[in-house]
Design a protein around this motif. Structure first.
Motif, PDB file in Angstrom:
ATOM      1  N   ASN A   1       0.858  -1.185   0.000  1.00  0.00           N
ATOM      2  CA  ASN A   1       0.000   0.000   0.000  1.00  0.00           C
ATOM      3  C   ASN A   1       0.892   1.232   0.000  1.00  0.00           C
ATOM      4  OD1 ASN A   1      -2.100  -1.973   1.760  1.00  0.00           O
ATOM      5  ND2 ASN A   1      -3.032  -0.618   0.260  1.00  0.00           N
ATOM      6  N   ILE A   2       0.723   2.090  -1.005  1.00  0.00           N
ATOM      7  CA  ILE A   2       1.568   3.275  -1.113  1.00  0.00           C
ATOM      8  C   ILE A   2       1.332   4.208   0.079  1.00  0.00           C
ATOM      9  CG2 ILE A   2       1.981   5.376  -2.464  1.00  0.00           C
ATOM     10  CD1 ILE A   2       1.345   3.739  -4.955  1.00  0.00           C
ATOM     11  N   ILE A   3       2.426   4.727   0.603  1.00  0.00           N
ATOM     12  CA  ILE A   3       2.348   5.742   1.649  1.00  0.00           C
ATOM     13  C   ILE A   3       2.999   7.028   1.132  1.00  0.00           C
ATOM     14  CG2 ILE A   3       2.269   4.123   3.584  1.00  0.00           C
ATOM     15  CD1 ILE A   3       5.240   4.498   3.958  1.00  0.00           C
ATOM     16  N   GLY A   4       2.444   8.172   1.527  1.00  0.00           N
ATOM     17  CA  GLY A   4       2.990   9.449   1.089  1.00  0.00           C
ATOM     18  C   GLY A   4       2.515   9.854  -0.294  1.00  0.00           C
ATOM     19  N   ASP A   5       2.984  11.030  -0.746  1.00  0.00           N
ATOM     20  CA  ASP A   5       2.514  11.598  -2.014  1.00  0.00           C
ATOM     21  C   ASP A   5       3.649  11.895  -2.987  1.00  0.00           C
ATOM     22  OD1 ASP A   5       3.685  13.694  -0.668  1.00  0.00           O
ATOM     23  OD2 ASP A   5       1.983  15.061  -0.860  1.00  0.00           O
ATOM     24  N   SER A   6       4.819  11.262  -2.813  1.00  0.00           N
ATOM     25  CA  SER A   6       5.968  11.588  -3.660  1.00  0.00           C
ATOM     26  C   SER A   6       5.804  11.115  -5.096  1.00  0.00           C
ATOM     27  CB  SER A   6       7.253  10.998  -3.067  1.00  0.00           C
ATOM     28  OG  SER A   6       7.247   9.591  -3.136  1.00  0.00           O
ATOM     29  N   MET A   7       4.831  10.204  -5.340  1.00  0.00           N
ATOM     30  CA  MET A   7       4.638   9.690  -6.698  1.00  0.00           C
ATOM     31  C   MET A   7       3.312  10.137  -7.308  1.00  0.00           C
ATOM     32  SD  MET A   7       7.451   8.222  -7.370  1.00  0.00           S
ATOM     33  CE  MET A   7       7.214   7.105  -8.753  1.00  0.00           C
TER      34      MET A   7
ATOM     35  N   ASN B   1      -2.328   5.006  -0.520  1.00  0.00           N
ATOM     36  CA  ASN B   1      -3.230   3.866  -0.318  1.00  0.00           C
ATOM     37  C   ASN B   1      -3.512   3.077  -1.595  1.00  0.00           C
ATOM     38  OD1 ASN B   1      -3.505   4.251   2.501  1.00  0.00           O
ATOM     39  ND2 ASN B   1      -5.055   5.826   2.124  1.00  0.00           N
ATOM     40  N   ASP B   2      -3.044   3.553  -2.767  1.00  0.00           N
ATOM     41  CA  ASP B   2      -3.066   2.680  -3.944  1.00  0.00           C
ATOM     42  C   ASP B   2      -2.226   1.449  -3.635  1.00  0.00           C
ATOM     43  OD1 ASP B   2      -4.522   4.569  -5.277  1.00  0.00           O
ATOM     44  OD2 ASP B   2      -3.003   5.017  -6.796  1.00  0.00           O
ATOM     45  N   MET B   3      -2.485   0.366  -4.353  1.00  0.00           N
ATOM     46  CA  MET B   3      -1.703  -0.847  -4.160  1.00  0.00           C
ATOM     47  C   MET B   3      -0.813  -1.092  -5.380  1.00  0.00           C
ATOM     48  SD  MET B   3      -4.401  -3.477  -2.389  1.00  0.00           S
ATOM     49  CE  MET B   3      -3.055  -4.546  -1.883  1.00  0.00           C
ATOM     50  N   ILE B   4       0.436  -1.478  -5.123  1.00  0.00           N
ATOM     51  CA  ILE B   4       1.361  -1.814  -6.192  1.00  0.00           C
ATOM     52  C   ILE B   4       1.893  -3.225  -5.954  1.00  0.00           C
ATOM     53  CG2 ILE B   4       2.055   0.484  -6.945  1.00  0.00           C
ATOM     54  CD1 ILE B   4       4.355   0.404  -4.982  1.00  0.00           C
ATOM     55  N   LEU B   5       2.013  -3.980  -7.051  1.00  0.00           N
ATOM     56  CA  LEU B   5       2.518  -5.346  -6.977  1.00  0.00           C
ATOM     57  C   LEU B   5       3.997  -5.339  -7.326  1.00  0.00           C
ATOM     58  CD1 LEU B   5       1.659  -8.378  -6.594  1.00  0.00           C
ATOM     59  CD2 LEU B   5       1.552  -8.472  -9.106  1.00  0.00           C
ATOM     60  N   ILE B   6       4.813  -5.943  -6.482  1.00  0.00           N
ATOM     61  CA  ILE B   6       6.258  -5.931  -6.637  1.00  0.00           C
ATOM     62  C   ILE B   6       6.749  -7.323  -7.032  1.00  0.00           C
ATOM     63  CG2 ILE B   6       8.443  -5.317  -5.565  1.00  0.00           C
ATOM     64  CD1 ILE B   6       6.244  -3.088  -5.628  1.00  0.00           C
TER      65      ILE B   6
ATOM     66  N   GLU C   1       2.348  -4.198 -11.306  1.00  0.00           N
ATOM     67  CA  GLU C   1       0.908  -3.908 -11.391  1.00  0.00           C
ATOM     68  C   GLU C   1       0.573  -2.776 -10.442  1.00  0.00           C
ATOM     69  OE1 GLU C   1      -1.898  -7.092 -11.120  1.00  0.00           O
ATOM     70  OE2 GLU C   1      -0.761  -8.432 -12.441  1.00  0.00           O
ATOM     71  N   HIS C   2      -0.500  -2.056 -10.782  1.00  0.00           N
ATOM     72  CA  HIS C   2      -0.972  -0.930  -9.981  1.00  0.00           C
ATOM     73  C   HIS C   2      -2.476  -1.047  -9.834  1.00  0.00           C
ATOM     74  CE1 HIS C   2      -1.833   3.708  -9.923  1.00  0.00           C
ATOM     75  NE2 HIS C   2      -1.900   3.182  -8.708  1.00  0.00           N
ATOM     76  N   LYS C   3      -2.938  -1.044  -8.600  1.00  0.00           N
ATOM     77  CA  LYS C   3      -4.366  -1.184  -8.327  1.00  0.00           C
ATOM     78  C   LYS C   3      -4.835   0.047  -7.547  1.00  0.00           C
ATOM     79  CE  LYS C   3      -5.829  -5.183  -6.887  1.00  0.00           C
ATOM     80  NZ  LYS C   3      -6.162  -6.346  -6.020  1.00  0.00           N
ATOM     81  N   ARG C   4      -5.905   0.658  -8.026  1.00  0.00           N
ATOM     82  CA  ARG C   4      -6.426   1.856  -7.372  1.00  0.00           C
ATOM     83  C   ARG C   4      -7.898   1.659  -7.018  1.00  0.00           C
ATOM     84  NH1 ARG C   4      -5.261   7.658  -9.874  1.00  0.00           N
ATOM     85  NH2 ARG C   4      -3.308   7.171  -8.808  1.00  0.00           N
TER      86      ARG C   4
END
Length: 222
Positions: A130-136, A143-148, A216-219
């Motif tokens: 779950n993404i934290i912060g706003d740097s991207m 809170n978007d989800m990214i698959l690594i 992957e990116h899930k919003r």
């Protein structure tokens, strides 16, 4: 592991195989083991461990935790067609930023949340963050989800997870290879934020290690 515990795991494996109409041959094809190994798991004669446990849970559309302990949600979602040409839906754990990039076995039973992804020949070690912060921002929001994919090597312009040597938490940035530094005698790269209010990070000045590529990116929209 005791014979009784192996038998209990085997019973859960047999149940899911029956629910999904899967044979030992089917499970072996999906997991990448022989039908003999799949049969031993089903009969409780052997224990699936490590990455095999994760792959087996994906094949049976459940979680490694449920297979190993009987705890958690079974996640019954329907029939697996092993003959389809479509990429399979699999489960990956949702982990925190401290764990991201560590040499962690994804088959461990410490994860309490899993999310589905479409496997497109990713590596054996994949996980959601779950993404934290706003740097991207604006492309990636908090809170978007990214698959690594932890085993993939980065190419220019891809989004990566990096760790600073000696620090616990990972960072998420865009990868920019910059060539060879004669003074340092090595290749270097930069980690570029999408938000202009944040600085670009340079591996010449900070000892970064790339530990995974975002695949992957899930919003969540509502």
């Amino acid at each position: 592991m005791s014979t009784l515990l192996r038998e209990e795991i085997g019973q859960r494996i047999a149940k899911r195989m029956n629910d999904l109409n899967l044979s030992d041959v089917d499970v072996g094809k999906i997991v990448g083991v022989s039908k003999v190994s799949a049969g031993k798991w089903r009969k409780g004669e052997a224990e699936p461990t490590g990455s095999n446990l994760t792959k087996l849970a994906n094949a049976l559309q459940t979680t490694p935790e449920w297979l190993a302990t009987g705890k958690g949600e079974v996640k019954e979602i329907g029939f697996v067609n092993v003959d389809t040409d479509l990429p399979p839906q699999k489960l990956a754990p949702v982990i925190n930023w401290v764990k991201a990039g560590l040499p962690t076995e994804m088959g461990e039973n410490e994860w309490d949340k899993y999310e589905y992804y479409t496997d497109k020949n990713y590596g054996d070690i994949v996980y959601w963050l779950n993404i934290i912060g706003d740097s991207m921002e604006p492309l990636f929001s908090e809170n978007d989800m990214i698959l690594i994919d932890q085993e993939r090597k980065p190419n220019a312009g891809q989004y990566v997870i990096a760790r600073v040597a000696g620090q616990e938490q990972a960072t998420f940035k865009k990868f920019k290879p910059c060539g060879y530094d004669e003074k340092l005698g090595k290749e270097y790269f930069q980690l570029v934020p999408l938000n202009d209010f944040y600085p670009t990070l340079d591996s010449r000045f900070t000892d970064f290690e790339i530990v995974g590529v975002v695949v992957e990116h899930k919003r969540i929209l509502v």
